[in-house]
Design an enzyme around this catalytic site. Structure first.
Site, PDB file in Angstrom:
ATOM      1  CB  CYS A  38      -0.962   0.001   1.192  1.00 34.18           C
ATOM      2  SG  CYS A  38      -0.164   0.336   2.768  1.00 34.18           S
ATOM      3  CB  CYS A  57       1.199  -2.462   6.787  1.00 35.04           C
ATOM      4  SG  CYS A  57       0.719  -0.903   6.031  1.00 35.04           S
ATOM      5  CB  CYS A  59      12.991  -9.487  12.693  1.00 34.29           C
ATOM      6  SG  CYS A  59      13.750 -10.750  11.679  1.00 34.29           S
TER       7      CYS A  59
HETATM    8 ZN   LIG Z   1       0.477  -1.671   3.845  1.00 33.52          ZN
END
Ligand SMILES: [Zn+2]
Length: 161
Positions: free
Chosen positions: A78, A124, A148
């Protein structure tokens, strides 16, 4: 009901882990929401496997490991800005490693027990894509955190572009 209680307990134990992003982790709706088939059509096979199926790339397989020039690592799904080169460090693990995200608003955390031991998954915050995990064995002189992150889950944008 039992499931709800378990989620609640997980939420408490996570917040005790000094993760301020708990609210987002239980949020099922993200700013960018697509169906599985839409994601499959948009992402490469490897990206889909990691971002949407929570896969893990082979250690030392990502070219992003070697990046040291100033720039921004963004979500491959995104475009959400996730990490800066200045917060990247050589962890020796074979995965791009950072001691902090650009902003705690840009990522979210959720408990991950699929590995047989408690771990914290990093996603995210904009699309919910799986990025990697965060551990508490990062650089002691900064945050002590080690994000990580799968290189496949990110694109790199140099500062001068
Ligand atoms: Zn994203």
């Amino acid at each position: 009901m039992k499931k709800i209680i378990l989620v609640f307990v997980a939420a408490i134990s996570l917040s005790c882990n000094s993760n301020a992003q708990q609210d987002k982790s239980n949020k099922k709706e993200f700013e960018v929401t697509k169906s599985e088939s839409e994601w499959k059509a948009e992402l490469s096979k490897a990206e889909f496997q990691i971002l949407r199926k929570k896969g893990t790339e082979r250690a030392f397989s990502s070219e992003l490991n070697r990046i040291s020039q100033p720039g921004t690592f963004v979500c491959a799904a995104c475009g959400n800005a996730l990490y800066k080169t200045k917060h990247k460090f050589e962890s020796g693990t074979g995965w791009p490693s950072f001691d902090r995200p650009i902003s705690e608003e840009n990522v979210a955390y959720q408990p991950d027990r699929t590995g047989g031991f408690p771990a914290t998954e990093v996603i995210c915050s904009k699309c919910g894509g799986h990025l990697g995990h965060v551990f508490n064995d990062g650089p002691k002189n900064t945050t002590g955190k080690r994000h990580c992150i799968n290189g496949v889950a990110m694109d790199f944008i140099p500062d001068n572009e």
